[in-house]
Write a protein that holds these residues in place. Sequence first.
Motif, mmCIF file in Angstrom:
data_model
loop_
_atom_site.group_PDB
_atom_site.id
_atom_site.type_symbol
_atom_site.label_atom_id
_atom_site.label_comp_id
_atom_site.label_asym_id
_atom_site.label_seq_id
_atom_site.Cartn_x
_atom_site.Cartn_y
_atom_site.Cartn_z
ATOM 1 N N ARG A 37 0.971 -1.203 -0.145
ATOM 2 C CA ARG A 37 0.053 0.003 -0.006
ATOM 3 C C ARG A 37 0.747 1.229 -0.027
ATOM 4 O O ARG A 37 0.371 2.222 0.663
ATOM 5 N N ALA A 38 1.978 1.139 -0.711
ATOM 6 C CA ALA A 38 2.949 2.388 -0.864
ATOM 7 C C ALA A 38 2.114 3.695 -1.536
ATOM 8 O O ALA A 38 1.200 3.375 -2.331
ATOM 9 N N ARG A 39 1.984 4.796 -1.175
ATOM 10 C CA ARG A 39 1.361 5.978 -1.817
ATOM 11 C C ARG A 39 2.252 6.406 -2.857
ATOM 12 O O ARG A 39 1.508 7.230 -3.488
ATOM 13 N N HIS A 40 3.202 6.089 -3.157
ATOM 14 C CA HIS A 40 3.995 6.472 -4.339
ATOM 15 C C HIS A 40 4.192 5.211 -5.141
ATOM 16 O O HIS A 40 4.368 4.152 -4.782
ATOM 17 N N SER A 41 4.178 5.583 -6.477
ATOM 18 C CA SER A 41 4.522 4.528 -7.293
ATOM 19 C C SER A 41 6.141 4.269 -7.390
ATOM 20 O O SER A 41 6.906 5.168 -6.915
ATOM 21 N N PRO A 42 6.656 3.503 -7.977
ATOM 22 C CA PRO A 42 8.099 3.091 -8.075
ATOM 23 C C PRO A 42 8.855 4.450 -8.623
ATOM 24 O O PRO A 42 9.877 4.753 -8.017
ATOM 25 N N ALA A 43 8.335 4.758 -9.570
ATOM 26 C CA ALA A 43 8.955 6.113 -10.292
ATOM 27 C C ALA A 43 8.848 7.425 -9.256
ATOM 28 O O ALA A 43 9.931 8.326 -9.365
ATOM 29 N N GLN A 44 7.553 7.562 -8.761
ATOM 30 C CA GLN A 44 7.633 8.576 -7.797
ATOM 31 C C GLN A 44 8.464 8.743 -6.530
ATOM 32 O O GLN A 44 9.075 9.709 -6.396
ATOM 33 N N LEU A 45 8.576 7.461 -6.178
ATOM 34 C CA LEU A 45 9.485 7.322 -4.951
ATOM 35 C C LEU A 45 10.929 7.346 -5.353
ATOM 36 O O LEU A 45 11.732 8.032 -4.757
ATOM 37 N N MET A 46 11.351 6.911 -6.467
ATOM 38 C CA MET A 46 12.759 7.001 -7.019
ATOM 39 C C MET A 46 13.106 8.471 -7.286
ATOM 40 O O MET A 46 13.998 8.938 -6.876
ATOM 41 N N ALA A 47 11.971 9.182 -7.860
ATOM 42 C CA ALA A 47 12.042 10.584 -8.056
ATOM 43 C C ALA A 47 12.705 11.418 -6.780
ATOM 44 O O ALA A 47 13.408 12.306 -6.583
ATOM 45 N N GLU A 48 12.010 10.899 -5.793
ATOM 46 C CA GLU A 48 12.189 11.664 -4.438
ATOM 47 C C GLU A 48 13.668 11.040 -3.731
ATOM 48 O O GLU A 48 14.281 12.002 -3.207
ATOM 49 N N VAL A 49 14.001 9.973 -3.954
ATOM 50 C CA VAL A 49 15.259 9.687 -3.615
ATOM 51 C C VAL A 49 16.387 10.051 -4.601
ATOM 52 O O VAL A 49 17.620 10.689 -4.067
ATOM 53 N N GLN A 50 16.160 10.495 -5.722
ATOM 54 C CA GLN A 50 17.175 10.945 -6.609
ATOM 55 C C GLN A 50 17.143 12.327 -6.501
ATOM 56 O O GLN A 50 18.203 12.953 -6.557
ATOM 57 N N ALA A 51 16.473 13.130 -5.797
ATOM 58 C CA ALA A 51 16.095 14.435 -5.498
ATOM 59 C C ALA A 51 17.052 14.921 -4.543
ATOM 60 O O ALA A 51 17.657 15.888 -4.238
ATOM 61 N N ASP A 52 17.382 13.695 -3.434
ATOM 62 C CA ASP A 52 18.049 14.265 -2.316
ATOM 63 C C ASP A 52 18.592 12.579 -1.827
ATOM 64 O O ASP A 52 18.268 12.466 -0.496
ATOM 65 N N VAL A 53 19.530 12.249 -2.357
ATOM 66 C CA VAL A 53 20.166 10.977 -1.896
ATOM 67 C C VAL A 53 20.656 11.166 -0.444
ATOM 68 O O VAL A 53 20.358 10.253 0.275
ATOM 69 N N PRO A 54 21.208 12.108 -0.012
ATOM 70 C CA PRO A 54 22.029 12.173 1.259
ATOM 71 C C PRO A 54 20.701 12.286 2.313
ATOM 72 O O PRO A 54 21.023 11.760 3.505
ATOM 73 N N ARG A 55 19.582 12.612 1.921
ATOM 74 C CA ARG A 55 18.617 12.518 2.843
ATOM 75 C C ARG A 55 18.209 11.043 3.708
ATOM 76 O O ARG A 55 17.860 10.714 4.632
ATOM 77 N N PHE A 56 18.565 10.109 2.658
ATOM 78 C CA PHE A 56 18.133 8.672 3.022
ATOM 79 C C PHE A 56 19.289 7.948 3.525
ATOM 80 O O PHE A 56 19.104 6.777 4.087
ATOM 81 N N SER A 57 20.361 8.845 3.687
ATOM 82 C CA SER A 57 21.475 7.942 4.357
ATOM 83 C C SER A 57 21.800 8.374 5.778
ATOM 84 O O SER A 57 21.590 9.565 6.007
ATOM 85 N N PRO A 58 22.011 7.749 6.650
ATOM 86 C CA PRO A 58 22.343 7.882 7.928
ATOM 87 C C PRO A 58 23.382 8.527 8.240
ATOM 88 O O PRO A 58 24.520 7.985 8.154
ATOM 89 N N GLU A 59 23.293 10.160 8.550
ATOM 90 C CA GLU A 59 24.598 10.873 8.651
ATOM 91 C C GLU A 59 25.636 10.206 9.524
ATOM 92 O O GLU A 59 26.714 10.311 9.482
ATOM 93 N N ALA A 60 25.311 9.668 10.709
ATOM 94 C CA ALA A 60 26.249 9.059 11.694
ATOM 95 C C ALA A 60 27.178 7.870 11.165
ATOM 96 O O ALA A 60 28.042 7.556 11.502
ATOM 97 N N LEU A 61 26.595 7.329 10.004
ATOM 98 C CA LEU A 61 27.180 6.130 9.408
ATOM 99 C C LEU A 61 27.884 6.402 7.883
ATOM 100 O O LEU A 61 29.155 5.822 7.885
ATOM 101 N N ALA A 62 27.124 7.071 7.366
ATOM 102 C CA ALA A 62 27.536 7.404 6.075
ATOM 103 C C ALA A 62 26.882 8.660 5.470
ATOM 104 O O ALA A 62 25.860 8.716 5.093
ATOM 105 N N ASP A 63 27.778 9.691 5.331
ATOM 106 C CA ASP A 63 27.488 11.048 5.030
ATOM 107 C C ASP A 63 27.846 11.276 3.434
ATOM 108 O O ASP A 63 28.918 11.370 3.121
ATOM 109 N N PHE A 64 26.695 11.567 2.472
ATOM 110 C CA PHE A 64 27.011 11.644 1.158
ATOM 111 C C PHE A 64 27.036 13.110 0.952
ATOM 112 O O PHE A 64 26.142 13.956 1.416
ATOM 113 N N GLU A 65 28.129 13.575 0.252
ATOM 114 C CA GLU A 65 28.156 14.831 -0.245
ATOM 115 C C GLU A 65 28.351 15.021 -1.587
ATOM 116 O O GLU A 65 29.552 14.482 -2.089
ATOM 117 N N LYS A 66 27.804 15.831 -2.320
ATOM 118 C CA LYS A 66 27.854 15.838 -3.920
ATOM 119 C C LYS A 66 28.972 16.997 -4.233
ATOM 120 O O LYS A 66 28.614 17.883 -3.718
#
Length: 192
Positions: free
Chosen positions: A28-57
């Motif tokens: 029952r995801a409220r987002h389709s795969p493409a909508q969800l991936m667009a959210e991840v692609q827009a802000d990869v660092p948001r999904f990474s646990p900063e205390a373990l792995a910090d992403f910097e473009k």
Amino acid sequence: MSDSPPEQPASTGSGPLLERRYFIDVQRARHSPAQLMAEVQADVPRFSPEALADFEKTTGDPGPIKTGDEFHITIRGPWNGSVRVTDVGATYFEFITLEGHPEAGRIRFEAHYLDESPDVLRFEIRSSARSRDGLVAFAYDTLGGGKLMQEASWVEFCRRVAAASGGHALADVVVETFRHDEASHVHHTRHE
């Protein structure tokens, strides 16, 4: 990109080839795969646990990732490294490690519905890599510190994507490892 380090594919690494898969299934995801991936692609660092792995473009414009973008990943311990985006689609993207990263290989992030359960969305991370060299293989894999840190990072990444989907996770993240040794034997492990 001329100042960027060269790519470090699995063929340049040392030791066994490790194929890892981390996935979580959401109903029952409220987002389709493409909508969800667009959210991840827009802000990869948001999904990474900063205390373990910090992403910097470090290369590329702000906003959604594009082919050629680069990230420096600061991982607790001596496991820092950089990756380059090699492929981006509506429901996936892929990184390759760059020279100096502790691993040599690729990692792919993907969202899709399950064929056998079209109402279930799966988010998965798949990597195919060797250690950069023998010393890293010993410290990373044999001693296990880097491997545990990486696993904790990708498991939390999957959990955060599942939460962003707005659906209900059917179980915790499943982790599978296929270890290909020099004699072409494959050892498979799986846990949640």
